[in-house]
Design an enzyme around this catalytic site. Structure first.
Site, PDB file in Angstrom:
ATOM      1  N   SER A  31      -4.163   5.422 117.839  1.00  0.00           N
ATOM      2  CA  SER A  31      -3.938   4.760 116.300  1.00  0.00           C
ATOM      3  C   SER A  31      -2.896   4.561 115.422  1.00  0.00           C
ATOM      4  CB  SER A  31      -5.266   4.888 115.242  1.00  0.00           C
ATOM      5  OG  SER A  31      -7.221   4.659 115.693  1.00  0.00           O
ATOM      6  N   HIS A  62      -6.491  -1.984 117.695  1.00  0.00           N
ATOM      7  CA  HIS A  62      -6.267  -1.753 118.652  1.00  0.00           C
ATOM      8  C   HIS A  62      -6.004  -2.741 119.408  1.00  0.00           C
ATOM      9  CE1 HIS A  62      -7.116   2.701 118.565  1.00  0.00           C
ATOM     10  NE2 HIS A  62      -7.533   2.443 117.633  1.00  0.00           N
ATOM     11  N   HIS A  84     -12.762   2.739 123.200  1.00  0.00           N
ATOM     12  CA  HIS A  84     -13.892   4.086 122.868  1.00  0.00           C
ATOM     13  C   HIS A  84     -14.988   3.564 123.089  1.00  0.00           C
ATOM     14  CE1 HIS A  84      -9.824   3.867 120.035  1.00  0.00           C
ATOM     15  NE2 HIS A  84     -10.037   5.028 120.267  1.00  0.00           N
ATOM     16  N   TYR A  86     -17.443   4.520 120.835  1.00  0.00           N
ATOM     17  CA  TYR A  86     -17.945   4.223 119.612  1.00  0.00           C
ATOM     18  C   TYR A  86     -18.402   2.963 119.953  1.00  0.00           C
ATOM     19  CZ  TYR A  86     -12.868   3.439 117.476  1.00  0.00           C
ATOM     20  OH  TYR A  86     -12.273   3.517 117.538  1.00  0.00           O
ATOM     21  N   GLU A  87     -17.348   2.111 120.748  1.00  0.00           N
ATOM     22  CA  GLU A  87     -18.164   0.882 120.366  1.00  0.00           C
ATOM     23  C   GLU A  87     -19.009  -0.206 121.288  1.00  0.00           C
ATOM     24  OE1 GLU A  87     -13.663  -1.300 121.138  1.00  0.00           O
ATOM     25  OE2 GLU A  87     -13.033   0.141 121.141  1.00  0.00           O
ATOM     26  N   ALA A 114      -4.885   9.746 117.452  1.00  0.00           N
ATOM     27  CA  ALA A 114      -4.911  10.463 115.681  1.00  0.00           C
ATOM     28  C   ALA A 114      -6.493  11.494 115.478  1.00  0.00           C
ATOM     29  CB  ALA A 114      -4.953   8.777 114.861  1.00  0.00           C
ATOM     30  N   MET A 212     -11.548  10.835 118.422  1.00  0.00           N
ATOM     31  CA  MET A 212     -13.193  10.736 118.689  1.00  0.00           C
ATOM     32  C   MET A 212     -12.567  10.030 120.729  1.00  0.00           C
ATOM     33  SD  MET A 212     -14.165   8.468 115.612  1.00  0.00           S
ATOM     34  CE  MET A 212     -14.316   9.398 113.848  1.00  0.00           C
ATOM     35  N   SER A 213     -11.748  10.351 121.241  1.00  0.00           N
ATOM     36  CA  SER A 213     -10.723   9.814 122.098  1.00  0.00           C
ATOM     37  C   SER A 213     -10.343  10.828 122.994  1.00  0.00           C
ATOM     38  CB  SER A 213     -10.117   9.010 121.826  1.00  0.00           C
ATOM     39  OG  SER A 213      -8.603   9.911 121.428  1.00  0.00           O
ATOM     40  N   ASN A 236      -4.766  13.108 108.737  1.00  0.00           N
ATOM     41  CA  ASN A 236      -5.770  14.059 107.754  1.00  0.00           C
ATOM     42  C   ASN A 236      -5.538  14.983 107.897  1.00  0.00           C
ATOM     43  OD1 ASN A 236      -7.270  11.652 109.639  1.00  0.00           O
ATOM     44  ND2 ASN A 236      -8.428  13.684 109.031  1.00  0.00           N
ATOM     45  N   HIS A 248      -9.848   4.348 107.394  1.00  0.00           N
ATOM     46  CA  HIS A 248      -9.511   4.461 109.260  1.00  0.00           C
ATOM     47  C   HIS A 248      -7.675   3.794 108.314  1.00  0.00           C
ATOM     48  CE1 HIS A 248      -8.150   3.003 112.600  1.00  0.00           C
ATOM     49  NE2 HIS A 248      -8.033   1.811 112.592  1.00  0.00           N
TER      50      HIS A 248
HETATM   51  N1  HPA Z   1     -11.626  12.571 112.216  1.00  0.00           N
HETATM   52  C1  HPA Z   1     -12.852  12.414 113.393  1.00  0.00           C
HETATM   53  N2  HPA Z   1     -11.353  11.289 114.048  1.00  0.00           N
HETATM   54  C2  HPA Z   1     -10.288  11.546 113.677  1.00  0.00           C
HETATM   55  C3  HPA Z   1     -10.425  11.996 112.232  1.00  0.00           C
HETATM   56  C4  HPA Z   1     -10.591  12.855 111.677  1.00  0.00           C
HETATM   57  O1  HPA Z   1     -10.209  13.160 110.848  1.00  0.00           O
HETATM   58  N3  HPA Z   1      -8.645  11.361 111.538  1.00  0.00           N
HETATM   59  C5  HPA Z   1      -8.418  10.580 113.200  1.00  0.00           C
HETATM   60  N4  HPA Z   1      -9.119  10.334 113.482  1.00  0.00           N
END
Ligand code: HPA
Length: 274
Positions: A31, A62, A84, A86-87, A114, A212-213, A236, A248
């Site tokens: 990302s 994406h 992903h 989750y899609e 990310a 998540m990847s 973050n 996001h």
């Molecule tokens: N958690 C999960 N996936 C993420 C995060 C997070 O804090 N930041 C960027 N992708």
């Protein structure tokens, strides 16, 4: 139903009609990090929506293209816009792009993402080299019939992330004055970010960054005999560590802020691996 090999042959035939590139390094761009592909020389972009047997990405930011091009002396295949879990796709669909890399002869992969930092010494904007991974998808892309011509039934995951690659990347970062971290990456299905309780649990499990990847892609890369470097951009801190609400937008804004450092590191790394 077609076998994996038959599907791959159809996809490769289409790719070959667009480019005769013979990439040796595959890069998956996370990302906000997709612009790296814009710096490739003699680039040919193949939209994934046109490739037979390739699923579409539905996430904003994406775009879904494979960019074939040169960097220094090397031929590269960069994936802009990963798919992903989750899609709603299966892990074998999510990792099809890594199968394509292997079928094209790629044996070196750099995977980026990310991620949320759970190690309290991390700061947003840090780049973390992944030392090992914890699969919290409760699923595995290799589940099902194994094709022994691609890889073993029970792949060894001891060397999930290549130690020499980490040392080389750290040396480059030091020379360039780029702040980096090392740590364990865990990922789950998403798309929800973690709760405060989940963050505390993951911290106790020894997780430094969560996303998540990446994990399914690395499993398939190892199955195909690749060496892997993994870089998480800590966009973050995890829920409850910093008090801001996660979005996001925040993820892509931070990734954009460190893009130059990230691209310098990646360019030097590709230049220096043999
Ligand atoms: N958690 C999960 N996936 C993420 C995060 C997070 O804090 N930041 C960027 N992708």
């Amino acid at each position: 139903m077609n076998t994996l090999q038959e599907n791959l042959s159809d996809s490769i035939r289409f790719i070959r009609s667009k480019t005769l590139s013979n990439p040796t390094v595959g890069i998956i761009l996370g990302s906000g990090l997709g612009s790296f592909a814009d710096g490739l020389e003699e680039a040919v972009s193949v939209p994934t929506s046109q490739i037979p047997n390739y699923v579409r990405s539905t996430v904003e930011g994406h775009s879904g293209e494979l960019v074939f091009g040169r960097l220094g002396g090397k031929e590269i295949m960069a994936v802009k816009g990963r798919v992903h879990y989750y899609e709603g796709y299966s892990l074998s669909q999510v990792t099809y792009v890594v199968r394509l890399m292997a079928a094209l002869g790629i044996r070196k992969m750099v995977v980026t993402n990310a991620a949320g930092g759970l190690n309290t010494s991390f700061k947003p904007g840090d780049l973390m080299f992944i030392t090992s991974q914890i699969n919290l998808f409760f699923d595995n892309p290799l589940r099902g019939v194994n094709d022994d011509s691609i890889g073993p039934r029970f792949p060894d995951m001891e060397s999930d992330y290549d130690r020499e690659y980490i040392l080389l990347a750290e040396q480059i970062a030091l020379n360039r004055g780029i702040r980096t971290q090392r740590g364990v990456y865990a990922a789950h299905s998403g798309p929800t970010y973690e709760t405060r309780a989940e963050v505390r649990m993951l911290q106790r499990m020894g997780v430094d960054a969560v996303g998540m990847s990446t994990i399914p892609e690395v499993i398939v890369a190892k199955h195909g005999g690749m060496r892997v470097l993994g870089i998480s951009c800590i966009t973050n801190l995890g829920t409850g560590i910093s008090h801001e609400k996660l979005s996001h937008d925040e993820v892509t804004t931070t990734a954009n802020r460190v893009k130059t450092q990230f691209e310098t590191l990646l360019r030097d790394f590709i230049d220096m691996i043999d």
